[in-house]
Design an enzyme around this catalytic site. Structure first.
Site, PDB file in Angstrom:
ATOM      1  N   ASP A   1      37.678  42.381  46.237  1.00  7.98           N
ATOM      2  CA  ASP A   1      36.802  41.298  46.687  1.00  7.98           C
ATOM      3  C   ASP A   1      36.169  40.519  45.532  1.00  7.98           C
ATOM      4  OD1 ASP A   1      37.292  42.377  49.164  1.00  7.98           O
ATOM      5  OD2 ASP A   1      35.187  42.471  49.754  1.00  7.98           O
TER       6      ASP A   1
ATOM      7  N   HIS B   1      36.441  45.776  43.954  1.00  5.15           N
ATOM      8  CA  HIS B   1      36.084  44.424  43.535  1.00  5.15           C
ATOM      9  C   HIS B   1      36.769  44.036  42.231  1.00  5.15           C
ATOM     10  CE1 HIS B   1      32.869  45.527  46.333  1.00  5.15           C
ATOM     11  NE2 HIS B   1      32.658  44.236  46.507  1.00  5.15           N
TER      12      HIS B   1
END
Length: 263
Positions: free
Chosen positions: A84, A230
């Site tokens: 992400d 992430h």
């Protein structure tokens, strides 16, 4: 005469005895009252109940994710690594790590970042990874907006992605922070995107250490899990350092897959 004096003496003695007895009784009562007055427990009035803290404003919480039929698994048996908040300066390094090990993943990209780094969007697609819409600028409260505003935000993000790679499939939407609402899920589905949640969250964004990130992913993953990590939003050095062990360990037990473009 002697008898009268004797009778008077007896009467005086009795009277004195009664006086002393009454005085003693009165003194006892006074002493008891004084003792009660000196005792904090007895003298103080019963304490009133503590005032209740001011009630917090009622917050309307979204239904829990399970009630919204969010996608938490791959549906195809393999385990999906998802990243992400990119693309960012860390994205090429994550892509290098994946490429070196022959792993395909899914990237949930921020629209403003996609607009700033179209070259990285092109590389993600060219190397066979799947794209996911992660809102224009990571708006945590996006799902509380009106339907029209949510749709505009998601469309703007898709447009930025398509400006880099025209026509590339965008079949997933992940709400920032996992703050799902009925509005967000409904809009995403109406735009042909599956609301993508996760089954494993090592909270790598907190930077707990590469070893901790790897341990959390390895221990939490099951067949078909969607794993959240992430590649943007800050220093992702620990995530990058954890990847080799995560990939090696998971691949010994599961297939590592990208989420399919066709739903």
């Amino acid at each position: 005469m002697a008898q009268r004096r004797s009778h008077g003496l007896v009467t005086a003695v009795i009277s004195l005895s009664l006086t002393l007895a009454l005085s003693a009784c009165t003194g006892d009562r006074d002493d008891d009252a004084a003792a009660r007055s000196a005792s904090p427990t007895a003298a103080a009035p019963s304490p009133s109940p503590s005032a209740s803290p001011s009630a917090s404003p009622t917050v309307k919480r979204s239904p829990i994710p399970e009630k919204m039929n969010l996608q938490r698994t791959t549906g195809i048996g393999g385990v999906a690594l998802t990243f992400d908040d990119g693309p960012s300066a860390w994205t090429p390094k994550v892509l290098d790590a994946l490429k070196a090990r022959g792993v395909k993943a899914t990237f949930c990209v921020i629209g403003s970042q996609a607009a700033a780094h179209p070259d990285l969007i092109r590389r993600i697609v060219a190397e066979g990874h799947t794209l996911c819409n992660h809102s224009w600028n990571h708006e945590f409260k996006l799902g509380t907006w009106s339907t029209a505003k949510v749709r505009a935000n998601l469309q703007r993000t898709n447009d930025a992605i398509h400006a880099a790679v025209p026509g590339v499939p965008i079949k997933y939407f992940r709400h920032p922070g996992g703050n799902w609402t009925i509005t967000a899920t409904r809009v995403a589905r109406s735009m042909g995107m599956s609301p993508l949640h996760w089954a494993v969250d090592p909270q790598d964004w907190r930077r707990p250490g590469a070893g901790t990130i790897a341990n959390r992913v390895i221990r939490g993953t099951r067949s078909s899990s969607v794993v959240l990590m992430h590649d943007g939003g800050g220093d992702r050095g620990q995530t990058l350092a954890a990847l080799p062990r995560i990939i090696t360990t998971l691949r010994a037990k599961y297939r590592l897959v990208r989420l399919p473009d066709a739903l």
